[in-house]
Design an enzyme around this catalytic site. Structure first.
Site, mmCIF file in Angstrom:
data_model
loop_
_atom_site.group_PDB
_atom_site.id
_atom_site.type_symbol
_atom_site.label_atom_id
_atom_site.label_comp_id
_atom_site.label_asym_id
_atom_site.label_seq_id
_atom_site.Cartn_x
_atom_site.Cartn_y
_atom_site.Cartn_z
ATOM 1 N N ASP A 1 1.044 -1.273 0.117
ATOM 2 C CA ASP A 1 0.662 0.235 0.439
ATOM 3 C C ASP A 1 0.484 1.557 -0.072
ATOM 4 O OD1 ASP A 1 -2.857 -1.455 0.948
ATOM 5 O OD2 ASP A 1 -1.313 -2.524 2.557
ATOM 6 N N HIS B 1 -4.503 -3.279 5.881
ATOM 7 C CA HIS B 1 -4.015 -3.750 4.904
ATOM 8 C C HIS B 1 -5.697 -3.869 4.350
ATOM 9 C CE1 HIS B 1 -3.052 -5.255 1.067
ATOM 10 N NE2 HIS B 1 -3.407 -6.379 1.417
#
Ligand code: NAX
Length: 327
Positions: free
Chosen positions: A161, A189
């Site tokens: 990410d 996440h």
């Protein structure tokens, strides 16, 4: 020359495994002077074990000078024996008709067993990275199942990410990713993660001031980073693998060899900072040195950030509540 270290990788015959093992064996994760012994875990299923043998044949055929040994396992109790590093990539994917709670409990079983095995047989300094989804909650379960190991040794992967956010920002402002610092991703996440460039700089200038567009942040940047995994599946017909493996390499390399003052994002067990309850595995900005990560503390959290952090925290709390009875 250095003594070999042991690196356990689960889900070793999967697609991330295929993009990851060759890079570990070539020294990209732990350094070009660090020999490694790969301890590879797959499910006992005959097809998976056969595929794992195939991957090992290819590793042999690379004749990597740093690959000091290689083992195939179907039991975490042998796969994690004396291991110095554990990359927990294998997980149960969501099958057709499977509900979120079924997915959580299937993975809770896997990560309870693997946590217990690490607790019993791994090096007392083992550094654990959980990649398999739901990564934060799986890391939490493994940590809770390994009470004799330090909590701080359990981490989850938010680096993909982070890297996704870095590239989006570089493109937006026409900069090189290498020149951007102090970016972070807070939370889970999942699409709820909060990529935060409020503190980021490019060659010393404020990224936020350069962009100066909160609508872009809210309506373009955050959704793009949050839904990037789905966009890759849509385009490629398969989920992110090489970029996920690359993020795993980045995460471990920086943890072990240091980030040289740079901020990186790791999912780490909270000690209560920023109002995140203790033990929740949360994406935070950290710096790393001498094999330890250190949370960047005392950052101001504005109202928008508070809202986004609460959203991703609530999701993690729900996941945690969903597995509480299994721990
Ligand atoms: P694959 O399905 O290609 O491979 C997974 C492998 O794990 C399979 O070979 C399977 O047999 C094995 N496995 C399953 N249960 C196991 C167990 N209990 N012990 C050992 N091995 C086991 O999936 P792949 O694309 O490699 O993705 C692996 C995991 O990473 C998935 O859970 C995926 O959702 C997750 N991801 C996490 C990311 C992150 O940023 N944290 C990003 C990429 C990826 O989506």
């Amino acid at each position: 020359s250095k003594k070999p270290v042991r690196v356990a990788v689960t889900g070793a015959a999967g697609q991330i495994g295929y993009a990851l093992l060759f890079r570990i064996a070539s020294g990209e994760m732990l350094g070009k002077d660090q020999p490694v012994i790969l301890q590879l875990l797959e499910i006992p299923d005959e097809k998976a074990q056969k595929a794992l043998k195939g991957v090992m044949m290819e590793l042999e055929d690379c004749a990597f000078p740093l690959l000091a040994g290689m083992e195939a396992h179907s039991d975490p109790m042998t796969a994690f024996k004396d291991t110095d590093y554990a990359l927990l990539v294998g997980a149960r994917p969501r099958g057709p008709g499977m509900e979120r709670k079924d997915l959580l409990s299937a993975n809770a079983q896997i990560f309870t067993a693997q946590g217990k095995a690490l607790d019993k047989v791994a090096s007392r300094n083992v550094k654990v990275l959980v990649v398999g989804n739901p990564a934060n909650t799986n890391a939490y379960i493994a940590m809770k199942s390994a009470p004799s190991l330090p909590r701080k040794n359990f981490t989850a992967m938010l680096r993909l990410d982070h890297n996704r956010a870095l590239s989006q920002i570089a493109a937006k402002i026409g900069a090189q990713v290498a020149d951007i610092e102090k970016l972070t991703v807070w939370g889970n996440h999942s699409p709820t993660m909060y990529a935060d460039y409020r503190f980021a700089t490019v060659n010393g200038k404020s990224v936020k001031d350069l962009i100066n567009d909160q609508e872009w942040n809210k309506n373009v940047f955050l959704p793009t980073v949050g839904k990037r995994g789905a966009a890759i599946i849509e385009a490629r017909g398969l989920s992110s693998a090489a970029s996920a493996a690359n993020a795993a390499i980045d995460h471990m390399r920086d943890w072990v060899l240091g980030s040289k003052g740079k901020w990186v994002t790791m999912g780490i067990p909270s000690d209560g900072q920023y109002g995140i309850p203790k033990d929740i595995i949360f994406g935070f900005p950290v710096t790393t040195e001498n094999g330890e990560y250190k949370l960047v503390e005392g950052l101001p959290i504005d109202a928008f950030s508070q809202e986004r952090i609460a959203l991703t925290l609530n999701e993690l709390k729900e996941e945690q509540a969903g597995v509480a009875h299994l721990l």
